[in-house]
Design a protein around this motif. Structure first.
Motif, PDB file in Angstrom:
ATOM      1  N   GLY A  78       0.847  -1.194   0.000  1.00 58.75           N
ATOM      2  CA  GLY A  78       0.000   0.000   0.000  1.00 58.75           C
ATOM      3  C   GLY A  78       0.879   1.239   0.000  1.00 58.75           C
ATOM      4  N   SER A  79       0.323   2.385  -0.440  1.00 60.71           N
ATOM      5  CA  SER A  79       1.174   3.583  -0.369  1.00 60.71           C
ATOM      6  C   SER A  79       1.411   3.978   1.077  1.00 60.71           C
ATOM      7  CB  SER A  79       0.670   4.761  -1.199  1.00 60.71           C
ATOM      8  OG  SER A  79      -0.669   4.702  -1.462  1.00 60.71           O
ATOM      9  N   ASP A  80       0.559   3.505   1.983  1.00 58.61           N
ATOM     10  CA  ASP A  80       0.819   3.790   3.393  1.00 58.61           C
ATOM     11  C   ASP A  80       2.203   3.275   3.813  1.00 58.61           C
ATOM     12  OD1 ASP A  80      -1.592   5.039   3.648  1.00 58.61           O
ATOM     13  OD2 ASP A  80      -2.626   3.350   4.575  1.00 58.61           O
ATOM     14  N   ILE A 177       4.611  14.180  -3.672  1.00 56.62           N
ATOM     15  CA  ILE A 177       3.286  14.426  -4.254  1.00 56.62           C
ATOM     16  C   ILE A 177       2.538  13.099  -4.252  1.00 56.62           C
ATOM     17  CG2 ILE A 177       1.972  15.335  -6.206  1.00 56.62           C
ATOM     18  CD1 ILE A 177       4.358  16.942  -7.059  1.00 56.62           C
ATOM     19  N   ASP A 178       1.483  13.058  -3.465  1.00 48.87           N
ATOM     20  CA  ASP A 178       0.684  11.840  -3.362  1.00 48.87           C
ATOM     21  C   ASP A 178      -0.395  11.899  -4.441  1.00 48.87           C
ATOM     22  OD1 ASP A 178      -1.031   9.781  -2.700  1.00 48.87           O
ATOM     23  OD2 ASP A 178      -0.999  10.178  -0.540  1.00 48.87           O
ATOM     24  N   GLU A 179      -0.221  11.058  -5.462  1.00 54.42           N
ATOM     25  CA  GLU A 179      -1.152  11.062  -6.596  1.00 54.42           C
ATOM     26  C   GLU A 179      -2.064   9.829  -6.560  1.00 54.42           C
ATOM     27  OE1 GLU A 179       1.227  13.617 -10.004  1.00 54.42           O
ATOM     28  OE2 GLU A 179       1.254  11.433 -10.175  1.00 54.42           O
ATOM     29  N   ALA A 180      -2.566   9.508  -5.377  1.00 49.61           N
ATOM     30  CA  ALA A 180      -3.412   8.314  -5.245  1.00 49.61           C
ATOM     31  C   ALA A 180      -4.604   8.350  -6.211  1.00 49.61           C
ATOM     32  CB  ALA A 180      -3.902   8.175  -3.797  1.00 49.61           C
ATOM     33  N   TYR A 181      -5.095   9.568  -6.513  1.00 50.53           N
ATOM     34  CA  TYR A 181      -6.312   9.677  -7.335  1.00 50.53           C
ATOM     35  C   TYR A 181      -6.037  10.209  -8.736  1.00 50.53           C
ATOM     36  CZ  TYR A 181      -8.356   8.883  -2.802  1.00 50.53           C
ATOM     37  OH  TYR A 181      -8.673   8.329  -1.596  1.00 50.53           O
ATOM     38  N   ILE A 182      -4.773  10.232  -9.152  1.00 49.55           N
ATOM     39  CA  ILE A 182      -4.406  10.903 -10.408  1.00 49.55           C
ATOM     40  C   ILE A 182      -5.106  10.293 -11.626  1.00 49.55           C
ATOM     41  CG2 ILE A 182      -2.310   9.535 -10.884  1.00 49.55           C
ATOM     42  CD1 ILE A 182      -2.706  13.326 -11.415  1.00 49.55           C
ATOM     43  N   GLN A 204       1.843   6.714  -5.929  1.00 53.69           N
ATOM     44  CA  GLN A 204       0.571   6.324  -6.551  1.00 53.69           C
ATOM     45  C   GLN A 204       0.148   4.993  -5.935  1.00 53.69           C
ATOM     46  OE1 GLN A 204       0.849   6.478 -10.853  1.00 53.69           O
ATOM     47  NE2 GLN A 204       1.264   8.670 -10.866  1.00 53.69           N
ATOM     48  N   THR A 205      -0.997   4.495  -6.335  1.00 58.23           N
ATOM     49  CA  THR A 205      -1.490   3.274  -5.698  1.00 58.23           C
ATOM     50  C   THR A 205      -2.351   2.463  -6.663  1.00 58.23           C
ATOM     51  OG1 THR A 205      -2.813   2.429  -3.843  1.00 58.23           O
ATOM     52  CG2 THR A 205      -3.502   4.534  -4.750  1.00 58.23           C
ATOM     53  N   LEU A 206      -2.409   1.159  -6.419  1.00 62.01           N
ATOM     54  CA  LEU A 206      -3.341   0.331  -7.197  1.00 62.01           C
ATOM     55  C   LEU A 206      -4.694   0.239  -6.489  1.00 62.01           C
ATOM     56  CD1 LEU A 206      -1.110  -2.663  -8.453  1.00 62.01           C
ATOM     57  CD2 LEU A 206      -1.491  -0.430  -9.482  1.00 62.01           C
ATOM     58  N   SER A 207      -4.832   0.966  -5.367  1.00 55.90           N
ATOM     59  CA  SER A 207      -6.048   0.828  -4.542  1.00 55.90           C
ATOM     60  C   SER A 207      -7.262   1.575  -5.057  1.00 55.90           C
ATOM     61  CB  SER A 207      -5.779   1.342  -3.124  1.00 55.90           C
ATOM     62  OG  SER A 207      -4.791   0.600  -2.492  1.00 55.90           O
ATOM     63  N   LYS A 208      -7.075   2.556  -5.911  1.00 57.44           N
ATOM     64  CA  LYS A 208      -8.208   3.425  -6.262  1.00 57.44           C
ATOM     65  C   LYS A 208      -8.712   3.101  -7.673  1.00 57.44           C
ATOM     66  CE  LYS A 208      -7.493   5.306  -2.261  1.00 57.44           C
ATOM     67  NZ  LYS A 208      -8.392   5.054  -1.141  1.00 57.44           N
ATOM     68  N   ALA A 209      -8.251   3.840  -8.699  1.00 56.37           N
ATOM     69  CA  ALA A 209      -8.753   3.606 -10.054  1.00 56.37           C
ATOM     70  C   ALA A 209      -8.482   2.173 -10.520  1.00 56.37           C
ATOM     71  CB  ALA A 209      -8.112   4.602 -11.010  1.00 56.37           C
ATOM     72  N   LEU A 215      -5.337  -5.834  -2.454  1.00 55.93           N
ATOM     73  CA  LEU A 215      -4.002  -6.417  -2.636  1.00 55.93           C
ATOM     74  C   LEU A 215      -2.937  -5.670  -1.837  1.00 55.93           C
ATOM     75  CD1 LEU A 215      -3.779  -7.202  -6.474  1.00 55.93           C
ATOM     76  CD2 LEU A 215      -4.517  -8.679  -4.615  1.00 55.93           C
ATOM     77  N   ARG A 216      -3.191  -4.397  -1.551  1.00 56.52           N
ATOM     78  CA  ARG A 216      -2.241  -3.524  -0.848  1.00 56.52           C
ATOM     79  C   ARG A 216      -0.948  -3.352  -1.649  1.00 56.52           C
ATOM     80  NH1 ARG A 216      -4.007  -0.634   0.637  1.00 56.52           N
ATOM     81  NH2 ARG A 216      -2.735   0.073   2.373  1.00 56.52           N
ATOM     82  N   ILE A 217      -1.036  -2.573  -2.726  1.00 54.60           N
ATOM     83  CA  ILE A 217       0.175  -2.277  -3.501  1.00 54.60           C
ATOM     84  C   ILE A 217       0.227  -0.782  -3.812  1.00 54.60           C
ATOM     85  CG2 ILE A 217       1.466  -2.688  -5.630  1.00 54.60           C
ATOM     86  CD1 ILE A 217       0.376  -5.513  -5.660  1.00 54.60           C
TER      87      ILE A 217
HETATM   88  C1  LIG Z   1      -4.389  10.452  -0.666  1.00 54.66           C
HETATM   89  C2  LIG Z   1      -4.227   9.030  -0.304  1.00 54.66           C
HETATM   90  N1  LIG Z   1      -3.017   8.509  -0.291  1.00 54.66           N
HETATM   91  C3  LIG Z   1      -2.821   7.219   0.026  1.00 54.66           C
HETATM   92  C4  LIG Z   1      -3.886   6.412   0.374  1.00 54.66           C
HETATM   93  C5  LIG Z   1      -3.601   5.000   0.787  1.00 54.66           C
HETATM   94  O1  LIG Z   1      -3.445   4.210  -0.297  1.00 54.66           O
HETATM   95  P1  LIG Z   1      -3.025   2.675  -0.187  1.00 54.66           P
HETATM   96  O2  LIG Z   1      -4.277   1.889  -0.237  1.00 54.66           O
HETATM   97  O3  LIG Z   1      -2.152   2.465  -1.369  1.00 54.66           O
HETATM   98  O4  LIG Z   1      -2.289   2.500   1.113  1.00 54.66           O
HETATM   99  C6  LIG Z   1      -5.172   6.924   0.392  1.00 54.66           C
HETATM  100  C7  LIG Z   1      -6.296   6.073   0.788  1.00 54.66           C
HETATM  101  O5  LIG Z   1      -7.408   6.469   1.008  1.00 54.66           O
HETATM  102  C8  LIG Z   1      -5.352   8.271   0.045  1.00 54.66           C
HETATM  103  O6  LIG Z   1      -6.559   8.831   0.057  1.00 54.66           O
END
Ligand SMILES: Cc1ncc(COP(=O)(O)O)c(C=O)c1O
Length: 346
Positions: A78-80, A177-182, A204-209, A215-217
């Protein structure tokens, strides 16, 4: 701004020897080897071996898709996890500080706290944009990182490029720059600027789009120097075998991803139209994401009413600049139908 990235690394991290895992020394794949080096079970059930610590196959698809070199990519649970690694590599507990821009993603503050790092909060302005002058005034010689969430959670907007550019070029520390939603945004990712700014880190993350939150990546893109520092401290087997395999498989299906994004965007537009006609809705903020920040007359009351009808949204009222705001994720069209039906009844 010229500087050496190694000057920002914590001295103990600079000196430490990374853990050398069995799979790092001899890569799997060679049929002729018998692996008796990692105290695994020899009985093949598909998951009896440790995963590839460098996630080569998966990195290859992601880096190709993103048009960057795979030595500029680090994958985390996860990006966390990658956000936590940044703190651990660069911020000296009880000495260094970071800057975050509320209202924003809550984990930056949690991770600062967890790592005993001072979190200096500089509020976004009334347009939910970074207040660059205040940020630059807040920076001192112990400021290691500025966290920019763009598109921002929970406000949904992408920050102005000029403001981000100003921070990147005026600050000698790292800009994350956290582009989780890019992938939901029409605006350009900062990935293409990596070569220009050695202090830039993009998450970035595979969790959103990409639809793989389970999977937590998470991906971290940065200079090869930054990646090699983070590689030194990441847990050796941080992405499990099943996640690596499933993500690889899903990533090959680009059409499914594109269609999902299109339908989420369409659903978002439909929901916006309905919400704008609801008498207790004061404002629907523009959104470059898969959620809407909605100002209502009384957030707690509306939150409870939705909950009683079986719909869970997020009350963001406790966040600065978000009083009486609910954050609503875009669901499937059936889920949104239900939400609309309930909202109309209230
Ligand atoms: C801005 C932002 N960054 C990171 C995350 C966490 O992403 P991940 O599931 O990859 O840990 C979230 C999850 O809601 C988010 O809103």
């Amino acid at each position: 701004m010229s500087y050496n990235i190694l000057d920002l690394v914590r001295p103990n991290i600079k000196k430490m020897q990374p853990y050398s895992s069995a799979r790092d020394e001899f890569k799997e794949g060679s049929e002729s080897f018998i692996f008796l080096d990692a105290n695994e079970s020899p009985v093949d059930n598909g998951i009896n071996r440790y995963p590839d610590p460098q996630q080569k196959k998966l990195k290859e698809v992601i880096s190709k898709r993103k048009g960057i070199d795979s030595n500029q990519l680090l994958l985390g649970n996860g990006s966390d996890e990658v956000l936590d690694l940044i703190f651990r590599a660069f911020c000296e507990p009880n000495i260094d500080n970071v800057i975050t821009l509320p209202p924003t993603y809550g984990m930056y503050a949690v991770l600062a706290n967890l790592n005993a790092v001072e979190n200096r909060e500089v509020l976004l302005d009334s347009n939910f944009e970074p207040n660059v002058d205040s940020i630059l005034k807040t920076i001192d010689d112990r400021t290691k990182i500025v966290f920019l969430c763009s598109p921002n959670n929970p406000t949904g907007n992408t920050f102005s490029s000029e403001r981000i550019e100003k921070i990147l070029s005026s600050f000698g520390g790292l800009v994350v720059i956290d582009e989780a939603y890019i992938d939901f945004s029409e605006k350009k990712s900062w990935l293409s600027e990596l070569e220009l700014y050695p202090n830039l880190i993009i998450c970035q993350t595979l969790s959103k789009a990409y639809g793989m939150a389970g999977l937590r990546i998470g991906s971290l893109f940065a200079s090869a120097d930054i990646i090699s520092i983070l590689n030194k401290i990441k847990p050796p087997y941080n992405i499990n075998v099943l996640s690596q395999e499933k993500a690889f498989e899903e990533l090959l299906n680009i059409n499914k991803l594109k269609n999902t994004i299109i339908s989420i965007k369409e659903e978002k537009e439909r929901l916006i139209k309905v919400l704008l006609e609801v008498n207790f809705v004061k404002k629907v903020y523009p959104s470059d994401t898969n959620y809407l920040l909605v100002e209502v007359d009384n957030a707690l009351k509306r939150y409870d009413q939705l909950l009683k009808n079986g719909i869970v949204v997020r009350n963001r009222s406790s966040q600065p600049l978000c009083s009486n705001c609910l954050r609503i994720s875009i669901g499937t069209s059936e889920e949104n139908d239900k939400l609309i039906q309930i909202i109309k009844q209230l």
